[in-house]
Design a protein around this motif. Structure first.
Motif, short mmCIF file in Angstrom:
data_model
loop_
_atom_site.label_atom_id
_atom_site.label_comp_id
_atom_site.label_asym_id
_atom_site.label_seq_id
_atom_site.Cartn_x
_atom_site.Cartn_y
_atom_site.Cartn_z
N VAL A 146 49.69 98.34 61.51
CA VAL A 146 49.41 99.58 60.77
C VAL A 146 50.72 100.19 60.30
CG1 VAL A 146 47.27 100.09 61.99
CG2 VAL A 146 49.40 101.01 62.85
N GLY A 147 50.64 100.90 59.19
CA GLY A 147 51.80 101.63 58.68
C GLY A 147 51.95 102.95 59.43
N PRO A 148 53.04 103.67 59.16
CA PRO A 148 53.30 104.92 59.89
C PRO A 148 52.41 106.09 59.47
CG PRO A 148 54.99 104.53 58.23
CD PRO A 148 54.12 103.31 58.26
N GLY A 149 51.81 106.01 58.27
CA GLY A 149 50.98 107.10 57.77
C GLY A 149 51.59 107.71 56.52
N THR A 150 50.96 108.76 56.03
CA THR A 150 51.46 109.46 54.84
C THR A 150 51.83 110.89 55.21
OG1 THR A 150 49.22 110.14 54.24
CG2 THR A 150 50.03 108.11 53.26
N ARG A 151 52.41 111.58 54.28
CA ARG A 151 52.79 112.99 54.50
C ARG A 151 51.96 113.89 53.60
NH1 ARG A 151 56.64 113.57 58.27
NH2 ARG A 151 57.88 111.71 58.61
N ASP A 152 51.58 115.04 54.13
CA ASP A 152 50.85 116.01 53.32
C ASP A 152 51.82 116.82 52.48
OD1 ASP A 152 51.95 117.92 55.03
OD2 ASP A 152 50.06 118.35 56.07
N SER A 153 51.32 117.81 51.74
CA SER A 153 52.18 118.59 50.84
C SER A 153 53.23 119.41 51.58
CB SER A 153 51.32 119.50 49.97
OG SER A 153 50.56 120.37 50.77
N ASN A 154 53.02 119.66 52.89
CA ASN A 154 54.01 120.40 53.69
C ASN A 154 55.00 119.48 54.41
OD1 ASN A 154 52.84 122.90 53.05
ND2 ASN A 154 51.33 122.66 54.68
N GLY A 155 54.83 118.18 54.23
CA GLY A 155 55.73 117.23 54.87
C GLY A 155 55.30 116.78 56.25
N ASN A 156 54.12 117.22 56.69
CA ASN A 156 53.62 116.81 58.01
C ASN A 156 53.05 115.40 57.93
OD1 ASN A 156 54.14 119.39 59.15
ND2 ASN A 156 52.28 120.15 58.17
N LEU A 157 53.33 114.60 58.95
CA LEU A 157 52.85 113.22 59.00
C LEU A 157 51.37 113.18 59.34
CD1 LEU A 157 53.71 110.21 58.84
CD2 LEU A 157 54.00 110.31 61.31
N ILE A 158 50.60 112.45 58.52
CA ILE A 158 49.18 112.19 58.79
C ILE A 158 49.11 110.74 59.25
CG2 ILE A 158 46.86 112.09 57.83
CD1 ILE A 158 47.86 114.08 55.67
N ALA A 159 48.90 110.55 60.53
CA ALA A 159 48.91 109.20 61.12
C ALA A 159 47.68 108.41 60.67
CB ALA A 159 48.93 109.30 62.64
N VAL A 160 47.80 107.09 60.73
CA VAL A 160 46.70 106.19 60.43
C VAL A 160 45.65 106.33 61.54
CG1 VAL A 160 46.10 103.76 60.07
CG2 VAL A 160 48.28 104.64 59.23
N SER A 161 44.36 106.25 61.17
CA SER A 161 43.28 106.53 62.13
C SER A 161 42.93 105.36 63.03
CB SER A 161 42.03 106.99 61.38
OG SER A 161 41.57 105.97 60.53
N VAL A 162 43.46 104.16 62.77
CA VAL A 162 43.18 103.00 63.63
C VAL A 162 44.49 102.50 64.23
CG1 VAL A 162 41.11 102.30 62.36
CG2 VAL A 162 43.33 101.39 61.67
N LYS A 163 44.36 101.64 65.25
CA LYS A 163 45.56 101.10 65.88
C LYS A 163 45.44 99.59 65.99
CE LYS A 163 43.87 102.00 70.58
NZ LYS A 163 42.49 102.02 70.18
N GLU A 164 46.55 98.93 66.26
CA GLU A 164 46.56 97.48 66.42
C GLU A 164 45.57 97.07 67.49
OE1 GLU A 164 50.41 95.65 66.89
OE2 GLU A 164 51.29 96.95 65.37
N GLY A 165 44.80 96.01 67.22
CA GLY A 165 43.82 95.52 68.16
C GLY A 165 42.42 96.05 67.95
N ASP A 166 42.25 97.13 67.17
CA ASP A 166 40.92 97.67 66.90
C ASP A 166 40.11 96.68 66.06
OD1 ASP A 166 41.39 100.04 68.21
OD2 ASP A 166 41.58 101.27 66.40
N THR A 167 38.80 96.65 66.29
CA THR A 167 37.89 95.89 65.43
C THR A 167 37.28 96.90 64.48
OG1 THR A 167 37.43 94.33 67.20
CG2 THR A 167 35.87 94.38 65.37
#
Length: 97
Positions: free
Chosen positions: A44-65
């Motif tokens: 998974v990637g690190p996520g994206t940033r919102d308009s305030n610069g806060n990190l929005i993490a990816v909702s899944v993790k390695e190993g998830d089906t």
């Protein structure tokens, strides 16, 4: 040396799960009954940033089906294996036993 792909932003690298075409005793299964478009999250990637610069993490993790859409994703071949790259928001959900 095997290559490892780290997805950028909110992307998820998935290895699709291919359902068996026959049972353990050799009975052929019809294609439609055993088909569920799912895969295992490889990276998974690190996520994206919102308009305030806060990190929005990816909702899944390695190993998830995960449950995947019927269409979409980008096919990638690494070390003679086929993977698909999806955006986090394209993944329909996670599957649990």
């Amino acid at each position: 040396m095997a290559k490892r792909l780290i997805p950028s932003l909110n992307r998820v690298l998935v290895e699709k799960i291919i359902p068996p075409s026959k049972t353990s005793i050799g009975i052929l299964l019809p294609e439609k009954t055993s088909k569920l478009n799912s895969g295992k999250v490889v990276a998974v990637g690190p996520g994206t940033r919102d308009s305030n610069g806060n990190l929005i993490a990816v909702s899944v993790k390695e190993g998830d089906t995960v449950l995947l859409p019927e269409y979409g994703g980008t096919q990638i071949n690494l070390s003679d294996k086929e993977y698909h790259l999806y955006r986090d928001e394209d993944i329909l959900g996670t599957l649990h036993d």
